[in-house]
Design a protein around this motif. Structure first.
Motif, PDB file in Angstrom:
ATOM      1  N   PRO A 160       3.213   1.697  -9.748  1.00 38.58           N
ATOM      2  CA  PRO A 160       2.490   1.478  -8.498  1.00 38.58           C
ATOM      3  C   PRO A 160       2.479   0.018  -8.065  1.00 38.58           C
ATOM      4  O   PRO A 160       2.630  -0.894  -8.883  1.00 38.58           O
ATOM      5  N   VAL A 161       2.303  -0.184  -6.768  1.00 37.66           N
ATOM      6  CA  VAL A 161       2.099  -1.510  -6.198  1.00 37.66           C
ATOM      7  C   VAL A 161       0.718  -1.519  -5.562  1.00 37.66           C
ATOM      8  O   VAL A 161       0.352  -0.580  -4.834  1.00 37.66           O
ATOM      9  N   TYR A 162      -0.055  -2.573  -5.835  1.00 42.61           N
ATOM     10  CA  TYR A 162      -1.430  -2.641  -5.361  1.00 42.61           C
ATOM     11  C   TYR A 162      -1.654  -3.867  -4.486  1.00 42.61           C
ATOM     12  O   TYR A 162      -1.026  -4.928  -4.671  1.00 42.61           O
ATOM     13  N   ALA A 163      -2.593  -3.738  -3.556  1.00 42.81           N
ATOM     14  CA  ALA A 163      -3.194  -4.885  -2.880  1.00 42.81           C
ATOM     15  C   ALA A 163      -4.411  -5.298  -3.699  1.00 42.81           C
ATOM     16  O   ALA A 163      -5.100  -4.450  -4.264  1.00 42.81           O
ATOM     17  N   TYR A 254      -5.609 -11.875   8.308  1.00 43.09           N
ATOM     18  CA  TYR A 254      -5.478 -10.460   7.972  1.00 43.09           C
ATOM     19  C   TYR A 254      -4.720 -10.227   6.674  1.00 43.09           C
ATOM     20  O   TYR A 254      -4.903  -9.204   6.025  1.00 43.09           O
ATOM     21  N   ARG A 255      -3.886 -11.148   6.303  1.00 43.98           N
ATOM     22  CA  ARG A 255      -3.185 -10.986   5.028  1.00 43.98           C
ATOM     23  C   ARG A 255      -4.178 -10.972   3.873  1.00 43.98           C
ATOM     24  O   ARG A 255      -4.047 -10.178   2.932  1.00 43.98           O
ATOM     25  N   GLY A 256      -5.193 -11.805   3.970  1.00 44.03           N
ATOM     26  CA  GLY A 256      -6.238 -11.785   2.955  1.00 44.03           C
ATOM     27  C   GLY A 256      -7.103 -10.554   3.064  1.00 44.03           C
ATOM     28  O   GLY A 256      -7.480  -9.955   2.048  1.00 44.03           O
ATOM     29  N   TYR A 257      -7.393 -10.156   4.281  1.00 45.89           N
ATOM     30  CA  TYR A 257      -8.203  -8.956   4.477  1.00 45.89           C
ATOM     31  C   TYR A 257      -7.511  -7.725   3.906  1.00 45.89           C
ATOM     32  O   TYR A 257      -8.144  -6.863   3.303  1.00 45.89           O
ATOM     33  N   ARG A 258      -6.202  -7.640   4.069  1.00 46.31           N
ATOM     34  CA  ARG A 258      -5.445  -6.502   3.540  1.00 46.31           C
ATOM     35  C   ARG A 258      -5.095  -6.662   2.058  1.00 46.31           C
ATOM     36  O   ARG A 258      -4.598  -5.713   1.443  1.00 46.31           O
ATOM     37  N   VAL A 260      -2.802  -8.648   0.631  1.00 43.88           N
ATOM     38  CA  VAL A 260      -1.358  -8.701   0.353  1.00 43.88           C
ATOM     39  C   VAL A 260      -0.834 -10.129   0.264  1.00 43.88           C
ATOM     40  O   VAL A 260       0.380 -10.335   0.201  1.00 43.88           O
ATOM     41  N   GLU A 261      -1.710 -11.114   0.229  1.00 42.10           N
ATOM     42  CA  GLU A 261      -1.258 -12.508   0.190  1.00 42.10           C
ATOM     43  C   GLU A 261      -0.414 -12.812  -1.050  1.00 42.10           C
ATOM     44  O   GLU A 261       0.478 -13.653  -1.001  1.00 42.10           O
TER      45      GLU A 261
END
Length: 481
Positions: A160-163, A254-258, A260-261
């Motif tokens: 799996p890949v996670y945020a 939004y990258r931080g909010y999602r 995915v940074e």
């Protein structure tokens, strides 16, 4: 005697399918079924959603209205939903077709109302919904999986890949360790095939809608599809070069909010190939449905439409999912139509059209009157390839926020330019001929002053003509320069 004067209609809708997944020069995904539809019909190269939020876009499809007119401004299942259900008085194509004698059926994702169901809008609901978006609907999926020896509560994705969000994380994608026949996409196709067998014998025409839950994340994909595309062979996408220079601050935020940074290139590429494999799997299910139309002998009198509610970033502009961004990644959608009355055989139509235009298109196909006051217009002049048809010179979009909070945006997009009004931040202007990846914001560029003024005026006029409630507050800004 069967009614053959009015066509059957099959609507195949996907969830967050990028327009370039089925474009000949787009992402290299094998979509044999959809390509076959396009070869026999018409592919619209410039189709757009009026809003890049699931519930709002689906409500616009159902009503032929912009979100600010039907009232579903963001996702109905979320606690910040501005409105959770359509007004009972709002005309929809489902109700109109049922009253016209069509036998309507609905499979899969609904997500238009927190309490209302497809049954409230003229459809027989067959099943296939998911608990996350449509917990109030019966699905039938769990028992279907058990028939394939799958315990729905014991399925854990491989690799799996996670945020990541501090100590918590969200699943973005992975390999689904179950047979491809046991997926929700296969289940929705199976329900559709069974329903078509029932509908084929009736005297009245039918309208069947199947809404696949993919390729929306999490990209949980069975083999062989999970390994069908090689991450190492992927070329970078042009918008990977996004720097956020001169862009609204929310885009970097939004990258931080999602969460995915911290994703690296290897993880992004794996997610992209899972997304591609997911779409390949769905296309195979669409192929099953189209083959059933042929086997039943009803394909010739069935109008088949493939579209999506909106697109998906999948790492484009270094973003995930969707949000307060009006890029073509999420606002431009696939749209393919085949069937009686369509002047097709592989024609590509460049007319600017909207997802919500399908509402009056379905009514016109059924020889039903189109309600007054719609924001949409029928696609039939373009489907027939009328030489004297009136074409839009622009399409418009809007956004009202999602889980992160309300965020007003409006967009006007012409063939060459896009202007985005961002209420709390800098506006955006893109020259799509020079910069198709939408990387350089030209809103303050002196060489584009006249273009900016013209598009601002066009956007202000649209807002006023369609009754946009914030028009009175934005007209002065848009017409200020």
């Amino acid at each position: 005697m069967a009614d053959t004067t009015r066509p059957n209609v099959l609507l195949v809708l996907t969830d967050q399918e990028r327009h370039d997944l089925v474009a000949p020069d787009g992402v290299p995904v094998e979509t044999e079924a959809i390509d076959g539809l396009a070869a026999d019909g018409v592919r619209f190269s410039h189709a757009f959603t009026p809003i890049s939020i699931c519930s709002s876009a689906r409500a616009s499809l159902l009503t032929g209205l912009y979100p600010h007119n039907h009232g579903i401004l963001n996702n109905v299942h979320e606690p910040d939903a501005v409105r959770t259900d359509l007004a009972e008085t709002t005309p929809t194509f489902g109700t109109a077709l049922r009253e016209a004698g069509y036998r309507n059926a609905y499979v899969g994702k609904w997500h238009v109302g927190r309490t209302e169901t497809p049954e409230d809008f003229g459809f027989d609901y067959v099943g296939g919904g998911d608990d996350h978006h449509d917990a109030h609907l019966e699905s039938g999926f769990e028992s279907y999986q058990r028939d394939y020896g799958v315990d729905p509560e014991a399925v854990e994705p491989r690799d799996p890949v996670y945020a990541t969000f501090g100590d918590s994380r969200d699943l973005l994608g992975g390999t689904l360790p179950i047979p491809a026949e046991a997926t929700r996409s296969a289940f929705n196709a199976e329900l559709t095939v069974r329903r078509l067998e029932q509908l084929a014998d009736g005297e009245d025409p039918f309208f069947h809608r199947v809404d696949f839950q993919g390729p929306h994340h999490p990209y949980l994909v069975p083999e062989p599809y999970a390994s069908m595309y090689d991450p190492a062979a992927l070329d970078p996408w042009p918008s990977d070069a996004e720097t956020f220079d001169g862009k609204p601050q929310v885009q970097a935020n939004y990258r931080g909010y999602r969460g995915v940074e911290e994703l690296d290139r290897e993880e992004w590429d794996r997610l992209r190939t899972l997304y591609m494999g997911f779409m390949h799997h769905i296309d195979d299910q669409i192929g099953r449905i189209l083959a059933k139309l042929d086997a039943l002998g009803i394909a010739e009198n069935t109008l088949v439409v493939h579209a999506s509610d909106h697109g998906d970033f999948t790492g484009g502009h270094r973003q995930w999912n969707k949000g307060p961004f009006m890029y073509d990644d999420t606002y431009r959608i696939p749209l393919v139509v085949r069937g009686p009355g369509v002047a097709g055989e592989g024609r590509v139509c460049d007319d600017p059209v909207s997802l919500m235009d399908l509402m009056p298109t379905f009514l016109e196909a059924a020889e039903e009157a189109v309600p007054e006051g719609l924001d949409a217009r029928s696609l039939w002049p373009a489907l027939r390839n009328d030489s004297d048809r009136e074409m839009r010179d622009a399409v418009f979009g809007e956004y009202h926020g999602d889980e992160m909070g309300l965020y007003s945006q409006r967009m006007v997009r012409t063939e060459r330019y896009k202007y985005v009004f961002n209420a709390p931040d800098i506006d955006e202007l893109y020259d799509l001929d020079a910069d198709p990846a939408e990387l350089q914001n030209l809103v303050d560029h002196p060489d584009y002053r006249d273009v900016r003024s013209r598009l601002r005026e066009q956007l202000a006029e649209w807002m006023q003509e369609t009754g946009d409630p914030i028009a009175q507050f934005t007209a002065r800004h848009l017409r200020g320069s």
